[in-house]
Design a protein around this motif. Structure first.
Motif, PDB file in Angstrom:
ATOM      1  N   SER A 134      -3.637   2.255  -7.724  1.00 33.61           N
ATOM      2  CA  SER A 134      -4.028   2.936  -6.313  1.00 33.61           C
ATOM      3  C   SER A 134      -1.828   2.431  -5.975  1.00 33.61           C
ATOM      4  O   SER A 134      -1.751   4.374  -4.535  1.00 33.61           O
ATOM      5  CB  SER A 134      -4.886   1.891  -5.734  1.00 33.61           C
ATOM      6  OG  SER A 134      -5.808   1.836  -5.896  1.00 33.61           O
ATOM      7  N   LEU A 135      -1.401   2.714  -6.412  1.00 31.61           N
ATOM      8  CA  LEU A 135       0.045   2.137  -5.465  1.00 31.61           C
ATOM      9  C   LEU A 135       0.844   3.266  -6.195  1.00 31.61           C
ATOM     10  O   LEU A 135       1.391   3.627  -5.413  1.00 31.61           O
ATOM     11  CB  LEU A 135       1.201   0.878  -5.805  1.00 31.61           C
ATOM     12  CG  LEU A 135       0.511  -0.348  -5.435  1.00 31.61           C
ATOM     13  CD1 LEU A 135       0.730  -2.006  -5.992  1.00 31.61           C
ATOM     14  CD2 LEU A 135       0.588  -0.505  -4.118  1.00 31.61           C
ATOM     15  N   SER A 159       3.679  -8.863  -4.075  1.00 31.57           N
ATOM     16  CA  SER A 159       4.724  -8.430  -5.147  1.00 31.57           C
ATOM     17  C   SER A 159       4.526  -7.062  -5.246  1.00 31.57           C
ATOM     18  O   SER A 159       5.347  -6.518  -5.076  1.00 31.57           O
ATOM     19  CB  SER A 159       4.948  -9.481  -6.582  1.00 31.57           C
ATOM     20  OG  SER A 159       3.810  -9.323  -6.820  1.00 31.57           O
ATOM     21  N   MET A 160       3.175  -6.782  -5.681  1.00 37.49           N
ATOM     22  CA  MET A 160       3.679  -5.259  -6.160  1.00 37.49           C
ATOM     23  C   MET A 160       2.966  -4.518  -5.107  1.00 37.49           C
ATOM     24  O   MET A 160       4.015  -3.211  -4.974  1.00 37.49           O
ATOM     25  CB  MET A 160       1.531  -5.321  -6.827  1.00 37.49           C
ATOM     26  CG  MET A 160       1.861  -5.583  -8.224  1.00 37.49           C
ATOM     27  SD  MET A 160       0.465  -4.614  -8.892  1.00 37.49           S
ATOM     28  CE  MET A 160      -1.014  -6.186  -8.046  1.00 37.49           C
ATOM     29  N   THR A 162       4.817  -5.382  -1.954  1.00 37.20           N
ATOM     30  CA  THR A 162       6.109  -5.112  -1.354  1.00 37.20           C
ATOM     31  C   THR A 162       7.265  -4.216  -2.156  1.00 37.20           C
ATOM     32  O   THR A 162       8.260  -3.752  -1.605  1.00 37.20           O
ATOM     33  CB  THR A 162       7.145  -6.230  -1.207  1.00 37.20           C
ATOM     34  OG1 THR A 162       5.851  -7.349  -1.196  1.00 37.20           O
ATOM     35  CG2 THR A 162       8.891  -6.576  -1.090  1.00 37.20           C
ATOM     36  N   ALA A 163       7.294  -4.333  -3.418  1.00 32.78           N
ATOM     37  CA  ALA A 163       7.650  -3.401  -4.660  1.00 32.78           C
ATOM     38  C   ALA A 163       7.576  -1.555  -4.404  1.00 32.78           C
ATOM     39  O   ALA A 163       8.158  -1.343  -3.645  1.00 32.78           O
ATOM     40  CB  ALA A 163       7.105  -3.904  -5.787  1.00 32.78           C
ATOM     41  N   ALA A 164       6.066  -1.598  -4.091  1.00 35.50           N
ATOM     42  CA  ALA A 164       5.314  -0.367  -3.523  1.00 35.50           C
ATOM     43  C   ALA A 164       6.404   0.453  -2.116  1.00 35.50           C
ATOM     44  O   ALA A 164       6.746   1.423  -1.915  1.00 35.50           O
ATOM     45  CB  ALA A 164       4.282  -0.229  -3.734  1.00 35.50           C
ATOM     46  N   LEU A 165       5.573  -0.948  -1.440  1.00 39.15           N
ATOM     47  CA  LEU A 165       6.709  -0.123   0.237  1.00 39.15           C
ATOM     48  C   LEU A 165       8.377  -0.216   0.030  1.00 39.15           C
ATOM     49  O   LEU A 165       8.731   0.498   0.703  1.00 39.15           O
ATOM     50  CB  LEU A 165       6.204  -1.944   1.076  1.00 39.15           C
ATOM     51  CG  LEU A 165       7.437  -1.608   2.521  1.00 39.15           C
ATOM     52  CD1 LEU A 165       6.127  -0.128   3.256  1.00 39.15           C
ATOM     53  CD2 LEU A 165       7.062  -2.888   3.666  1.00 39.15           C
ATOM     54  N   GLY A 166       9.230  -1.200  -0.415  1.00 38.71           N
ATOM     55  CA  GLY A 166      10.832  -0.681  -0.692  1.00 38.71           C
ATOM     56  C   GLY A 166      10.687   0.964  -1.874  1.00 38.71           C
ATOM     57  O   GLY A 166      11.386   1.488  -1.409  1.00 38.71           O
ATOM     58  N   GLN A 167       9.384   1.306  -2.803  1.00 37.11           N
ATOM     59  CA  GLN A 167       9.690   2.541  -3.420  1.00 37.11           C
ATOM     60  C   GLN A 167       9.452   3.562  -2.165  1.00 37.11           C
ATOM     61  O   GLN A 167      10.015   4.537  -2.274  1.00 37.11           O
ATOM     62  CB  GLN A 167       8.908   2.468  -4.097  1.00 37.11           C
ATOM     63  CG  GLN A 167       9.103   3.621  -5.864  1.00 37.11           C
ATOM     64  CD  GLN A 167       8.272   3.856  -6.351  1.00 37.11           C
ATOM     65  OE1 GLN A 167       7.575   2.783  -6.392  1.00 37.11           O
ATOM     66  NE2 GLN A 167       7.894   5.063  -6.829  1.00 37.11           N
ATOM     67  N   CYS A 168       8.147   3.504  -1.285  1.00 30.00           N
ATOM     68  CA  CYS A 168       7.650   4.171  -0.316  1.00 30.00           C
ATOM     69  C   CYS A 168       9.581   4.531   0.529  1.00 30.00           C
ATOM     70  O   CYS A 168       9.344   5.585   0.971  1.00 30.00           O
ATOM     71  CB  CYS A 168       6.771   3.820   0.451  1.00 30.00           C
ATOM     72  SG  CYS A 168       6.098   5.336   1.218  1.00 30.00           S
TER      73      CYS A 168
END
Length: 514
Positions: A134-135, A159-160, A162-168
């Motif tokens: 999904s991410l 954690s996943m 947050t990482a996806a938000l940072g990548q976005c």
């Protein structure tokens, strides 16, 4: 469901199916039930199909998987494994991403609606795979965030996410818990903003159950990492102004449920030439929250829903951090100079918040009063000075501070000064403490009246109050010893009861003596 059944009945007769005892039979006289249709389609998609046919079958299964009456065929091991295979979980992904997404959505619905399916999916680690997929889809395409939102409560995905938000948002990390925020960087695109909002909503769904609790050091580091990311969300620019305000709203909602001990990350950022400072601490994020609150105040739309999270967040931050409270006091409650108007009159931020203190919504007026009370270091006299006793009475009565005129909190606030301006000192004696404004001397209404006329007027007023009280239009109250308001009639009844008990005891004692 009628359109779905009609479509399926038209579609299925043209499919050449091999004879099988496990395939449900259909009667031409009546449409198949949702359960039978789901069982047939689950059996059918196990064979090799053309992409268009497979996509139509999976789309129908996705719709059927929402129906509680059609759950039985979906929660079998065979059905779960079939959907997992088509979603690319237990084998190589399908060549067509649309078919894989449809299968994953159907599997999401099944697992979300069935306890047994949740247990089976957890055993096979399907949930973690769905979260990761999904991410991935949210980062690279316009995949619906339904799977992400629903599965956030089944797996620990902070954690996943947050990482996806940072990548976005394409963040760059500095030392410690600090994100590099470049104000000259191009604004975030509309698509990235929408994906970030969905991730923020999913993060809120996960962290709301935590309610500001930290179980270990690993959790603390994880939440600090997230707060640093949220600080970045408050400061960066976006292409769409309306979407930017909505994203900041989700950011505030998430900050309001994170552990208070982690919110110091909002302040522990290195200073720059453009930074707003209070006692040597960076106040850029606090100022962004202040501007956000004022925008929501000015719009006046759905105030309870839009304002209470940021009001509560600022209140708790002021209690926890002296620098935040000092900065917000300078911005909201500067030294009084103009006292010709009432505190609720005017367009300053203090005036807007004081107006909320008499709002019809109880939660909203409590939140605004609480923020101003904390900015006054929970000092009753200072609170009345800035808001007027009429506006402050509600909070003071609720918390039992009506008799108090000094500090009322157990919290040890700093000893920063609150000196009066010369303009305020010159008119302080003429300020009406109830309204909080300077009033011209009023003529004595009893001037020229004889003593008999004064007594008659007093009797008339007493009779009017008695009539209002008897008809329960007003309720006479008094301030109890704990500073709270209590009905006067209740106190009289208790006093009469105590008197009666004492009289009865005395009578018994006298009878015993006789």
């Amino acid at each position: 469901m009628c359109s779905l059944t009609l479509h399926s009945c038209i579609f299925l007769p043209f499919i050449s199916l091999p004879p099988s005892p496990s395939l449900p039979s259909f009667s031409h006289s009546s449409p198949p039930s949702p359960q039978r249709l789901a069982a047939a389609l689950i059996w059918f998609v196990q064979s090799q199909l053309q992409p268009g046919v497979l996509r139509a079958c999976l789309s129908t299964l996705r719709i059927l998987s929402r129906d509680w009456q059609a759950q039985a065929p979906f929660i079998t091991d065979s059905a779960i494994l079939t959907l997992a295979r088509l979603a690319g979980i237990t084998c190589l992904p399908l060549p067509n991403e649309e078919e894989e997404v449809e299968a994953m959505k159907a599997l999401c619905n099944v697992i979300y609606n069935s306890q047994r399916a949740q247990e089976r999916a957890s055993e096979r680690k399907h949930i973690h795979y769905i979260l990761n997929q999904s991410l991935s889809y949210m980062t690279n395409s316009s995949f619906s965030p339904t799977c992400l939102f629903r599965f956030s409560r089944f797996a620990r995905g902070v954690s996943m996410l947050t990482a996806a938000l940072g990548q976005c948002l394409e963040v760059r990390w500095a030392e410690g818990f600090e994100v590099v925020t470049d104000i000259t960087a191009p604004p975030i695109s509309k698509d990235a903003t929408q994906r970030a909002m969905e991730i923020l909503k999913s993060l809120f769904n996960v962290t709301y159950t935590v309610r500001r609790q930290i179980s270990d050091e690993e959790d603390e580091a994880l939440y600090r990492h997230l707060v640093a990311m949220l600080r970045h969300c408050l400061l960066i620019s976006f292409e769409e102004e309306d979407l930017a305000d909505e994203l900041q709203g989700h950011t505030v909602n998430l900050l309001s449920v994170l552990p208070l001990a982690c919110l110091d990350v909002l302040l522990s950022v290195r200073l720059s030439e453009e930074s707003r400072v209070s006692h040597g601490v960076n106040m850029d994020s606090v100022h962004a929250l202040l501007l956000f609150m004022e925008r929501r105040l000015d719009r006046g739309h759905k105030l309870k829903e839009k304002l209470t999270p940021v009001l509560n967040l600022l209140t708790e931050s002021c209690r926890a951090h002296r620098e935040t409270r000092h900065y917000l006091k300078q911005q909201i409650l500067p030294p009084l100079r103009e006292v010709a108007l009432r505190p609720e009159q005017g367009n300053a931020l203090r005036n807007k918040l004081v107006r909320l203190m008499t709002h019809v919504d109880t939660d909203l007026k409590h939140c605004s009063a609480e923020l101003l009370f904390v900015l006054c270091k929970e000092n009753v006299s200072r609170f009345v000075k800035y808001t007027g006793f009429g506006n402050a009475a509600g909070l003071l009565a609720e918390q039992g501070f009506l008799w108090d005129h000094g500090p009322s909190s157990q919290i040890q606030y700093s000893s920063d000064s609150d000196s009066d301006t010369e303009e305020y000192r010159n008119v302080r004696d003429r300020i009406n403490p109830v309204t909080g404004q300077v009033e011209e001397p009023q003529p004595n209404p009893m001037e020229g009246m004889s003593e008999e006329e004064k007594e008659a007027e007093a009797s008339r007023l007493v009779n009017m109050f008695n009539m209002l009280s008897r008809h329960k239009i007003i309720q006479p109250m008094r301030v109890a010893a704990d500073g709270r308001l209590v009905p006067l009639a209740q106190e009289r009844a208790e006093h009469s009861g105590n008197t009666g008990t004492s009289s009865g005891v005395n009578s018994k004692h006298q009878n015993k003596q006789h």
